[in-house]
Design an enzyme around this catalytic site. Structure first.
Site, mmCIF file in Angstrom:
data_model
loop_
_atom_site.group_PDB
_atom_site.id
_atom_site.type_symbol
_atom_site.label_atom_id
_atom_site.label_comp_id
_atom_site.label_asym_id
_atom_site.label_seq_id
_atom_site.Cartn_x
_atom_site.Cartn_y
_atom_site.Cartn_z
ATOM 1 N N ASP A 41 0.835 -1.197 0.000
ATOM 2 C CA ASP A 41 0.000 0.000 0.000
ATOM 3 C C ASP A 41 0.872 1.249 0.000
ATOM 4 O OD1 ASP A 41 -2.289 -1.497 0.043
ATOM 5 O OD2 ASP A 41 -2.596 -1.335 2.210
ATOM 6 N N TYR A 69 6.503 -7.808 9.197
ATOM 7 C CA TYR A 69 6.176 -6.384 9.293
ATOM 8 C C TYR A 69 6.345 -5.895 10.726
ATOM 9 C CZ TYR A 69 3.604 -7.299 4.918
ATOM 10 O OH TYR A 69 3.235 -7.677 3.652
ATOM 11 N N ASP A 83 -6.865 1.850 7.890
ATOM 12 C CA ASP A 83 -5.565 2.433 8.212
ATOM 13 C C ASP A 83 -5.730 3.922 8.494
ATOM 14 O OD1 ASP A 83 -5.847 3.673 5.719
ATOM 15 O OD2 ASP A 83 -4.411 2.365 4.717
ATOM 16 N N ARG A 179 -3.831 -4.630 7.849
ATOM 17 C CA ARG A 179 -4.884 -3.671 8.234
ATOM 18 C C ARG A 179 -6.027 -4.395 8.943
ATOM 19 N NH1 ARG A 179 -7.169 -1.312 3.103
ATOM 20 N NH2 ARG A 179 -6.110 -2.988 1.998
#
Length: 301
Positions: A41, A69, A83, A179
């Site tokens: 993203d 992540y 988000d 997310r």
């Protein structure tokens, strides 16, 4: 025209799509045969592996690797996009500090295989239309779900309690929406939530420490040393099952021959190497001939 072959571990900056990164690199290199190995993203920074030249042949296999992540779950508010970029749609004050031990219990509940609903603001298609198109049009639709795996989910740092922001590190299978994971963590803790910040730190064998920025790429091009930051396609297959063959078998593999299945060859693709460490092909079990294997992709020149 220049010719480049190899894998480029790029540090993708925030504000750019994965396609933006490919487009910019094509302009810098004046070279078109470049692809990426999975979208990030625009709000996410970190590891984005790009394939150049012949290395584009293995892009599909790099997509299969797990990812790691680091990010922040923000409790108390949920958004349209899950988000920090979306509009706030729900607020609830976080009452008092949240104990670390309680967060750890919630994190533990997500380990293993879980089912996620695909976020409405995503490019997944339903009836030929992308989900974000339905969302922007205000059309209510039930998004599809998918099964993913969470290999590890840990709190970052040694804080003993939290108010609204919970720093985390997660290792997961391909296709995992972080997310959505953030939103689901909030639900289990009794609060609306969204993903406030995210960085991809690992993609398969590539870590963030070996990534190069666009500024570094421009400098390397000026110094005629850009190719020094490329990794051979073999590096990208380090985590795949490996089969090293003799010279005679190497010739057969190079011609894409169907071969008897070796004893060690189980399910899943195998990277076939010669004695010099060059990857010749990707082989898999033959779907119609038991006891045989066939090439999925021939890489030999």
């Amino acid at each position: 025209m220049p010719e480049y072959n190899g894998l480029l571990p790029l540090y993708k900056p925030r504000g750019m799509t994965s396609h933006d990164c490919v487009f910019r690199l094509r302009k810098l290199l004046k070279f078109k045969k470049i692809g990426h190995t999975g979208t990030l993203d625009p709000t996410v920074d970190g590891v984005l592996v790009l394939c150049l030249g012949k290395a584009t042949k293995i892009a599909q296999y790099l997509l299969e690797y797990s990812k790691t992540y680091q990010g922040i779950v923000r409790l108390g508010t949920s958004t349209t996009t899950e988000d920090a970029e979306g509009e706030v749609i729900e607020c609830e004050p976080v009452t008092g500090p949240i104990r670390r031990v309680d967060v750890e219990k919630v994190f533990q509940s997500f380990l293993g295989e879980i089912e996620q609903s695909v976020p409405m603001y995503s490019a997944v298609k339903v009836n030929g239309k992308k989900l974000y198109e339905y969302a922007r049009a205000g059309i209510t639709i039930t998004p599809p779900s998918r099964k993913v795996k969470i290999y590890a989910l840990d709190i970052e740092g040694r804080t003993s309690s939290f108010t609204t922001d919970i720093p985390f590190k997660v290792s997961c299978s391909k296709g995992t929406y972080i997310r959505t994971l953030a939103v689901d963590i909030g639900k289990k803790m009794g609060y609306p939530a969204h993903l406030f910040r995210l960085t991809r730190t690992q993609a398969g064998p590539f870590g963030i420490h070996e990534c190069v920025t666009f500024d570094q790429i421009e400098q390397l091009l000026d110094e005629h040393q850009f190719e020094n930051c490329l990794r051979p396609l073999e590096y990208g297959l380090n985590l795949m099952d490996r089969w090293v063959v003799d010279e005679q078998t190497a010739k057969q593999v190079g011609h894409g021959a169907v071969l008897p299945k070796p004893n060690h060859f189980e399910k899943g693709p195998h990277a076939v190497f010669d004695n010099q460490g060059k990857c010749l092909a990707i082989y898999q079990l033959h779907p119609e001939k038991p006891g045989m294997i066939k090439p999925d992709k021939v890489l030999a020149d």
